[in-house]
Design an enzyme around this catalytic site. Structure first.
Site, PDB file in Angstrom:
ATOM      1  N   TYR A 130       0.798  -1.231   0.000  1.00  0.00           N
ATOM      2  CA  TYR A 130       0.000   0.000   0.000  1.00  0.00           C
ATOM      3  C   TYR A 130       0.833   1.286   0.000  1.00  0.00           C
ATOM      4  O   TYR A 130       0.267   2.369  -0.041  1.00  0.00           O
ATOM      5  CB  TYR A 130      -0.922   0.013   1.227  1.00  0.00           C
ATOM      6  CG  TYR A 130      -2.229  -0.714   1.001  1.00  0.00           C
ATOM      7  CD1 TYR A 130      -2.253  -2.086   0.793  1.00  0.00           C
ATOM      8  CD2 TYR A 130      -3.443  -0.035   0.984  1.00  0.00           C
ATOM      9  CE1 TYR A 130      -3.446  -2.757   0.584  1.00  0.00           C
ATOM     10  CE2 TYR A 130      -4.636  -0.696   0.775  1.00  0.00           C
ATOM     11  CZ  TYR A 130      -4.632  -2.048   0.575  1.00  0.00           C
ATOM     12  OH  TYR A 130      -5.829  -2.693   0.363  1.00  0.00           O
ATOM     13  N   LYS A 182       2.413 -15.547   3.669  1.00  0.00           N
ATOM     14  CA  LYS A 182       2.671 -16.457   2.556  1.00  0.00           C
ATOM     15  C   LYS A 182       4.183 -16.686   2.522  1.00  0.00           C
ATOM     16  O   LYS A 182       4.879 -16.274   1.604  1.00  0.00           O
ATOM     17  CB  LYS A 182       2.148 -15.807   1.259  1.00  0.00           C
ATOM     18  CG  LYS A 182       2.148 -16.708   0.043  1.00  0.00           C
ATOM     19  CD  LYS A 182       0.995 -17.701   0.009  1.00  0.00           C
ATOM     20  CE  LYS A 182       1.150 -18.599  -1.209  1.00  0.00           C
ATOM     21  NZ  LYS A 182       0.135 -19.664  -1.253  1.00  0.00           N
ATOM     22  N   ASP A 216      -3.869 -18.427   1.875  1.00  0.00           N
ATOM     23  CA  ASP A 216      -4.871 -19.197   1.113  1.00  0.00           C
ATOM     24  C   ASP A 216      -5.556 -20.210   2.038  1.00  0.00           C
ATOM     25  O   ASP A 216      -6.781 -20.353   2.035  1.00  0.00           O
ATOM     26  CB  ASP A 216      -4.250 -19.860  -0.125  1.00  0.00           C
ATOM     27  CG  ASP A 216      -2.912 -20.543   0.146  1.00  0.00           C
ATOM     28  OD1 ASP A 216      -2.372 -20.441   1.283  1.00  0.00           O
ATOM     29  OD2 ASP A 216      -2.384 -21.191  -0.775  1.00  0.00           O
ATOM     30  N   ASP A 240      -6.550  -6.635   4.199  1.00  0.00           N
ATOM     31  CA  ASP A 240      -7.674  -6.061   3.448  1.00  0.00           C
ATOM     32  C   ASP A 240      -8.563  -7.183   2.913  1.00  0.00           C
ATOM     33  O   ASP A 240      -9.785  -7.152   3.060  1.00  0.00           O
ATOM     34  CB  ASP A 240      -7.122  -5.218   2.287  1.00  0.00           C
ATOM     35  CG  ASP A 240      -8.244  -4.666   1.418  1.00  0.00           C
ATOM     36  OD1 ASP A 240      -9.231  -4.169   1.987  1.00  0.00           O
ATOM     37  OD2 ASP A 240      -8.128  -4.743   0.178  1.00  0.00           O
ATOM     38  N   ASP A 244     -12.645  -8.789   4.366  1.00  0.00           N
ATOM     39  CA  ASP A 244     -13.931  -8.859   3.637  1.00  0.00           C
ATOM     40  C   ASP A 244     -14.518 -10.252   3.781  1.00  0.00           C
ATOM     41  O   ASP A 244     -15.730 -10.417   3.953  1.00  0.00           O
ATOM     42  CB  ASP A 244     -13.761  -8.514   2.150  1.00  0.00           C
ATOM     43  CG  ASP A 244     -13.956  -7.021   1.874  1.00  0.00           C
ATOM     44  OD1 ASP A 244     -13.706  -6.210   2.782  1.00  0.00           O
ATOM     45  OD2 ASP A 244     -14.367  -6.677   0.738  1.00  0.00           O
TER      46      ASP A 244
HETATM   47  C1  IPM Z   1     -10.554  -0.950   3.321  1.00  0.00           C
HETATM   48  C2  IPM Z   1     -10.716  -0.461   1.908  1.00  0.00           C
HETATM   49  C3  IPM Z   1      -9.493   0.356   1.540  1.00  0.00           C
HETATM   50  C4  IPM Z   1      -8.264  -0.515   1.719  1.00  0.00           C
HETATM   51  C5  IPM Z   1      -9.529   0.973   0.134  1.00  0.00           C
HETATM   52  C6  IPM Z   1     -10.784   1.803  -0.091  1.00  0.00           C
HETATM   53  C7  IPM Z   1      -8.296   1.787  -0.159  1.00  0.00           C
HETATM   54  O1  IPM Z   1     -10.897  -1.531   1.043  1.00  0.00           O
HETATM   55  O2  IPM Z   1     -10.477  -0.108   4.230  1.00  0.00           O
HETATM   56  O3  IPM Z   1     -10.525  -2.151   3.530  1.00  0.00           O
HETATM   57  O4  IPM Z   1      -7.912  -1.277   0.809  1.00  0.00           O
HETATM   58  O5  IPM Z   1      -7.653  -0.432   2.782  1.00  0.00           O
HETATM   59 MN    MN Z   2     -11.062  -3.433   2.041  1.00  0.00          MN
END
Ligand code: IPM
Ligand code: MN
Length: 351
Positions: A130, A182, A216, A240, A244
């Site tokens: 990042y 990894k 993974d 990140d 999710d």
């Molecule tokens: C998160 C989001 C951000 C990230 C994006 C919007 C830059 O996906 O906070 O998880 O990747 O950190």
């Molecule tokens: Mn995210």
């Protein structure tokens, strides 16, 4: 307050409503200042987030962000220019992301309930892929070269790992910390992580059990055996992605909150969902992730009783089964009514 884009302002308003209810109930006071940085301001003025604003942010006790992302702005402009800029410039080196299945929330995993899903991901938040290191050569030609460099420092990995060990200690649940990486392929950057994890753990946290999972495989275990996890520490990009996945096993993005923490500075709290532009202004979006993020903020600010009340209020309201479906437009309540339910519950907890 940085309400931001899309549904950001709507969910931020509910978060603030709950903070206000908590302040009334538990007897603390606060002031807010609102900044309109985001896609609309950028399109109107060309301004993204000036350094002068960052300097102002340093004087607050916390920052609350709704959501960033605008359909008419190229990908990356607002994300890098606002979200990542705040995280980096204020050295918010931990992204704390609790993965908790509340009672009454449908879980997509067969046979799993709240007793199986209660862990925390500690995502390193200022390094990895990042940082923006890299670039193009011969862009637009057949010889185009692009590089995006993963930067890990021992300092950065170590402070994330230490935070995660401390958190595992404080949670006092399974006393177990997973490193997710990894190491079989990223034999440089994740070797640094591996050694930081093991050296710090061995020297300073001998009572915390250290576990390791390749990313993974971790994705598989999150689905198959989420009860194996207590605290997970990982790099920026992997964090990140797996959060999710974590959000979906806890019932969806509408429930996932996060804190971008600088334990010695100013932290920023936000729901992990995006700006959902097509729902803007319709009152259809569930504000619970935003409210949970406000709860995390209260905790960080030292208002721990109020923070616990917000957490219990979310648990009670979801557990009551009043909200049948958390999907956009399917809640049976408006965004603001869900905020009211939580605010009322906070007040009754405090009585
Ligand atoms: C998160 C989001 C951000 C990230 C994006 C919007 C830059 O996906 O906070 O998880 O990747 O950190
Ligand atoms: Mn995210």
């Amino acid at each position: 307050m940085l309400p931001g884009d899309g549904i950001g302002p709507e969910v931020s308003a509910e978060a603030l409503k709950v903070v206000e209810a908590a302040a009334d109930t538990f007897g603390f006071s606060y002031e807010t200042e609102t900044y309109d940085f985001g896609g609309d301001r950028y399109l109107a003025t060309g301004e993204i987030l000036p350094d002068s604003a960052i300097e102002e942010f340093r004087d607050y006790h916390a920052i609350y962000l709704g959501a960033i992302g605008h359909p008419d702005v190229a990908p990356g402009v607002l994300e890098k220019g606002i979200l990542l800029k705040v995280r980096f410039d204020l050295d918010q080196y931990i992204n704390l992301r609790p993965i908790k299945l509340y009672p009454g929330v449908p879980c997509p995993l067969v046979g799993k309930g709240p007793e199986h899903i209660d862990f925390v991901v500690v995502r390193e938040n200022t390094e990895g892929i990042y940082t923006g290191a890299g670039g193009f050569q011969y862009k637009g030609t057949p010889q185009e070269v692009s590089t995006q460099i993963h930067v890990t420092t021992r300092f950065g990995a170590e402070r994330a790992v230490r935070y995660a060990f401390d958190l595992t200690q404080r949670r006092n649940r399974m006393k177990q910390l997973h490193l997710v990486a990894k190491t079989n392929v990223l034999t440089f950057v994740h070797d640094t992580w591996w050694r930081a994890f093991n050296e710090v753990g061995e020297a300073d946290y001998p009572d915390i059990k250290r576990e390791y999972a390749h990313v993974d495989a971790a994705c598989m275990w999150f689905v198959k055996n989420p009860e194996w996890f207590d605290v997970v520490v990982t790099d920026n990009q992997l964090g990140d992605i797996i959060t999710d996945l974590g959000a979906v096993i806890q019932g969806g993005m509408g429930l996932a909150a996060s804190g971008n923490l600088n334990p010695d500075g100013v932290s920023m709290f936000e729901p992990i969902h995006g700006s959902a532009p097509r729902y803007t202004g319709q009152g259809k979006i569930n504000p619970l992730a935003a409210i949970a993020a406000a709860g995390m903020m209260l905790d960080q600010l030292g208002e721990t009783v109020a923070a616990e009340a917000v957490e219990s209020a979310i648990t009670n309201v979801l557990g009551s089964g009043k909200i049948k479906d958390l999907g956009a437009g399917r809640m049976g309540y408006t965004t603001s009514e869900v905020g009211d339910l939580i605010a009322t519950e906070v007040k009754s907890i405090g009585k």
